[in-house]
Design a protein around this motif. Sequence first.
Motif, mmCIF file in Angstrom:
data_model
loop_
_atom_site.group_PDB
_atom_site.id
_atom_site.type_symbol
_atom_site.label_atom_id
_atom_site.label_comp_id
_atom_site.label_asym_id
_atom_site.label_seq_id
_atom_site.Cartn_x
_atom_site.Cartn_y
_atom_site.Cartn_z
ATOM 1 N N ARG A 128 28.733 -61.023 104.435
ATOM 2 C CA ARG A 128 28.264 -60.436 103.177
ATOM 3 C C ARG A 128 27.728 -61.531 102.260
ATOM 4 O O ARG A 128 28.172 -62.669 102.308
ATOM 5 C CB ARG A 128 29.396 -59.713 102.442
ATOM 6 C CG ARG A 128 29.888 -58.450 103.109
ATOM 7 C CD ARG A 128 30.877 -57.743 102.185
ATOM 8 N NE ARG A 128 31.446 -56.570 102.818
ATOM 9 C CZ ARG A 128 32.529 -56.574 103.565
ATOM 10 N NH1 ARG A 128 33.177 -57.713 103.770
ATOM 11 N NH2 ARG A 128 32.990 -55.464 104.111
ATOM 12 N N ILE A 129 26.805 -61.139 101.367
ATOM 13 C CA ILE A 129 26.354 -61.990 100.275
ATOM 14 C C ILE A 129 26.800 -61.318 98.982
ATOM 15 O O ILE A 129 26.415 -60.175 98.709
ATOM 16 C CB ILE A 129 24.817 -62.168 100.291
ATOM 17 C CG1 ILE A 129 24.366 -62.778 101.623
ATOM 18 C CG2 ILE A 129 24.374 -63.048 99.133
ATOM 19 C CD1 ILE A 129 22.855 -62.860 101.752
ATOM 20 N N GLU A 130 27.636 -62.014 98.209
ATOM 21 C CA GLU A 130 28.200 -61.436 96.991
ATOM 22 C C GLU A 130 27.871 -62.329 95.800
ATOM 23 O O GLU A 130 27.700 -63.544 95.945
ATOM 24 C CB GLU A 130 29.717 -61.288 97.125
ATOM 25 C CG GLU A 130 30.148 -60.375 98.273
ATOM 26 C CD GLU A 130 31.659 -60.301 98.410
ATOM 27 O OE1 GLU A 130 32.323 -61.155 97.779
ATOM 28 O OE2 GLU A 130 32.172 -59.425 99.117
ATOM 29 N N ASP A 131 27.790 -61.706 94.603
ATOM 30 C CA ASP A 131 27.615 -62.498 93.388
ATOM 31 C C ASP A 131 28.979 -62.942 92.884
ATOM 32 O O ASP A 131 30.013 -62.702 93.523
ATOM 33 C CB ASP A 131 26.841 -61.706 92.324
ATOM 34 C CG ASP A 131 27.552 -60.409 91.938
ATOM 35 O OD1 ASP A 131 28.760 -60.260 92.245
ATOM 36 O OD2 ASP A 131 26.910 -59.534 91.324
ATOM 37 N N ASP A 132 28.987 -63.617 91.713
ATOM 38 C CA ASP A 132 30.239 -64.162 91.202
ATOM 39 C C ASP A 132 31.214 -63.078 90.762
ATOM 40 O O ASP A 132 32.400 -63.347 90.525
ATOM 41 C CB ASP A 132 29.968 -65.117 90.035
ATOM 42 C CG ASP A 132 29.104 -64.475 88.957
ATOM 43 O OD1 ASP A 132 28.718 -63.295 89.115
ATOM 44 O OD2 ASP A 132 28.809 -65.157 87.953
ATOM 45 N N ARG A 133 30.752 -61.828 90.660
ATOM 46 C CA ARG A 133 31.648 -60.713 90.312
ATOM 47 C C ARG A 133 32.126 -59.942 91.538
ATOM 48 O O ARG A 133 32.819 -58.935 91.408
ATOM 49 C CB ARG A 133 30.922 -59.753 89.355
ATOM 50 C CG ARG A 133 30.524 -60.373 88.020
ATOM 51 C CD ARG A 133 29.623 -59.444 87.241
ATOM 52 N NE ARG A 133 28.382 -59.195 87.969
ATOM 53 C CZ ARG A 133 27.435 -58.345 87.556
ATOM 54 N NH1 ARG A 133 27.621 -57.661 86.423
ATOM 55 N NH2 ARG A 133 26.335 -58.185 88.254
ATOM 56 N N GLY A 134 31.758 -60.403 92.717
ATOM 57 C CA GLY A 134 32.165 -59.714 93.935
ATOM 58 C C GLY A 134 31.260 -58.562 94.313
ATOM 59 O O GLY A 134 31.558 -57.826 95.257
ATOM 60 N N GLN A 135 30.158 -58.390 93.591
ATOM 61 C CA GLN A 135 29.219 -57.315 93.893
ATOM 62 C C GLN A 135 28.411 -57.681 95.142
ATOM 63 O O GLN A 135 27.866 -58.780 95.245
ATOM 64 C CB GLN A 135 28.274 -57.096 92.711
ATOM 65 C CG GLN A 135 27.319 -55.929 92.863
ATOM 66 C CD GLN A 135 27.987 -54.596 92.610
ATOM 67 O OE1 GLN A 135 29.019 -54.535 91.963
ATOM 68 N NE2 GLN A 135 27.410 -53.526 93.114
ATOM 69 N N VAL A 136 28.332 -56.759 96.094
ATOM 70 C CA VAL A 136 27.594 -57.015 97.333
ATOM 71 C C VAL A 136 26.091 -56.974 97.055
ATOM 72 O O VAL A 136 25.566 -55.971 96.560
ATOM 73 C CB VAL A 136 27.959 -55.986 98.421
ATOM 74 C CG1 VAL A 136 27.126 -56.220 99.669
ATOM 75 C CG2 VAL A 136 29.434 -56.081 98.760
ATOM 76 N N LEU A 137 25.432 -58.093 97.352
ATOM 77 C CA LEU A 137 23.986 -58.175 97.160
ATOM 78 C C LEU A 137 23.223 -57.912 98.453
ATOM 79 O O LEU A 137 22.059 -57.519 98.420
ATOM 80 C CB LEU A 137 23.613 -59.563 96.631
ATOM 81 C CG LEU A 137 24.258 -59.981 95.304
ATOM 82 C CD1 LEU A 137 23.830 -61.397 94.948
ATOM 83 C CD2 LEU A 137 23.899 -59.009 94.197
ATOM 84 N N GLY A 138 23.864 -58.138 99.571
ATOM 85 C CA GLY A 138 23.205 -57.930 100.855
ATOM 86 C C GLY A 138 24.027 -58.530 101.978
ATOM 87 O O GLY A 138 25.217 -58.833 101.821
#
Length: 673
Positions: A397-407
């Motif tokens: 997974r690719i996640e942002d600093d908030r744990g939101q899945v970006l792709g």
Amino acid sequence: MARSGHARVVALLTLMTLIGVTAVRGAPDGGHAVGIWPAGLGTACLLVAPRPRTPVLVGVIGVLAALSIWVGGRDLDVAVGLGAGIALGVWVTWRVVAQGRRERPMLRTSSDLARWLGSGFAGAVSVAGVTGLTSLVTGWGDPWMLALAVGTSHLGAQLTVVPLFCRLRNHAPVARPGERLAQWVLILTITPVVFVPQDSPSMVFLVIPVLVWGGMRSSPYEAVAQLLAVLGFAIVLTTWGHGPFANAGGRHGISVEGQGVLLATYSTVCALVVIPLVLTVGEQLEHARQTAAERDRVQNIVNGAAGVAIIGTDELGRITLFNPGAERLLGYRAEEVLGQLTRQFHSAEAISEKAAELGVADDFTAVAAAVIGKGATDMRFVRKDGEERSHSMSLNRIEDDRGQVLGYVSTSEDITERVEAQRRLEESLEAERQAVERLREVDQVKDAFVSSVSHELRTPITSILGYIELLEDGVYGDLRIEQLNAVRRVAANSTRLLSLIDDLLTLSRVQEGAIGFVDRVFDLRTLVAAGAGVVAPTLERRSLELTVDLPDEPIPFLGDRDMLERVVINLVGNAVKFTPEHGRVRVVLRHGPDGSLIEVSDTGIGIPHQEQERLFTRFFRSTLAQEQAIPGSGLGLSIAHAIVEKHGGTMTVESAPGEGTTFRVHLPALTAP
């Protein structure tokens, strides 16, 4: 370099003095303050050059400040007190913002911003304290109001001038030349316009949006220059009696000192808007530059990985990245698959097979969820030409600093050839294993056959030997000398054959554990002596020297005495048999904490090094023994080796052709019950 630094200091001191005189003379009539005295230029002198020494330069700044205030029309005692306060404020501001170093400080990060702001307020408080004390001592003005007026003017001067002499993040302007020209035109036109009306104080803040525009789009030093330009207009126009800060006492009931406080506060507000904005824009541009550099670096790595397929998707699984490695391994061009789902790269059979392996539902989404973040796993991919290839794939997974899945991103390499090679290797190993098993079965059949034949041959040969003895004894009539010699040769060969059969049967029983060992405690000295004694008679017909070296103390051992004696007889007999005339045979018995050692050495023909590993195998005979036609069955050492191992010992050999041979039998120590 030193002359250049001195020249800058002299120029700044001169400019500070001239502006200081102008500021004092331009102060409103009836007031006691000194206008917005250019204390920031004094701090700049401490930042631009390392010399002269700090105390000297601070003293010079104090003297020039007092001189400018006195020349501007204030009493000498007041000028001295305010000059000392200004010098102290300059020193405190420099000490905080530059951390005591005579160099231009950094003003780029949030911590630099906090230090810059703190230095301004620290210097203002210092000046305000000395100014209030001066007012109390000299009786010049209201101490509180005068301290407030001089302190705020000092704060405004420091916050607006000092950034120009700091090390800002000097990025190129974002705005084009036409846009920058428009900024300066607005500043030079709007500022005079908004300072003309005297009854609309709020209009002066119309300049701030223009300053914000410049702070966001211009270079840092150009934005500070725009700030100084606005404040220059404000101070000059206010001094000439224009704008909402001029003559505010008559219109709004504000004291004369309060008018200066308003102008200084306006300067401070403008600085607090522009400088943090300049720093923020610089940080964002630097971050954007680093991000772009990192993106380019990663892109180069991704594009350079020609042997690895790297596929990136959004959170819904639509392809957003398809590197050259993926194009080469899967046969698609990037533009053909961008925006498509990765499901097209896997056949239904491959998905079902992987689902069964992972124990999940027979569904692409379930399989993908099961392999995310689990490391490398084997997966079959379908190329554009329809060929199915095996890949070693990792999905993450690719996640942002908030744990939101970006792709998601998958990396894989083609391992089809490796898998095929492994399969062929496994097949070869299995074929070899089966061949070894068949050879083992053949060996077992051979052993059984040899054992069976040996049993079957023993009885008739024994019978033959019996009848030969009868013939030799003349039971069936007297034999001529020729007949008797023939019978004796038959008897000798029959005895030799019977000995060979006995050796085969003994070896088979020892290896199979079928022979019964009679364990008892005995003295190894008597065993070695007896074994050597059995062979000794053969030396009567030979010119050999046999020595037996035994210890004085008994060496007890638990084992089958007869079997171990057979080992000694075999080793000593071989030494005698393979040693030429005038040679030496030596038998040694030693005892140590780890056990006992029986060593039999000779000066015989020796054994080639390459043949020593096979010495204890059945029927093996040295090439040197065969060349010299020395008789033997090749079973004696096999039997001796097996007997020693059954007693928990080891047998080793050390030999070289023409230099003799040494056999060593290591037996374990007798342990107390």
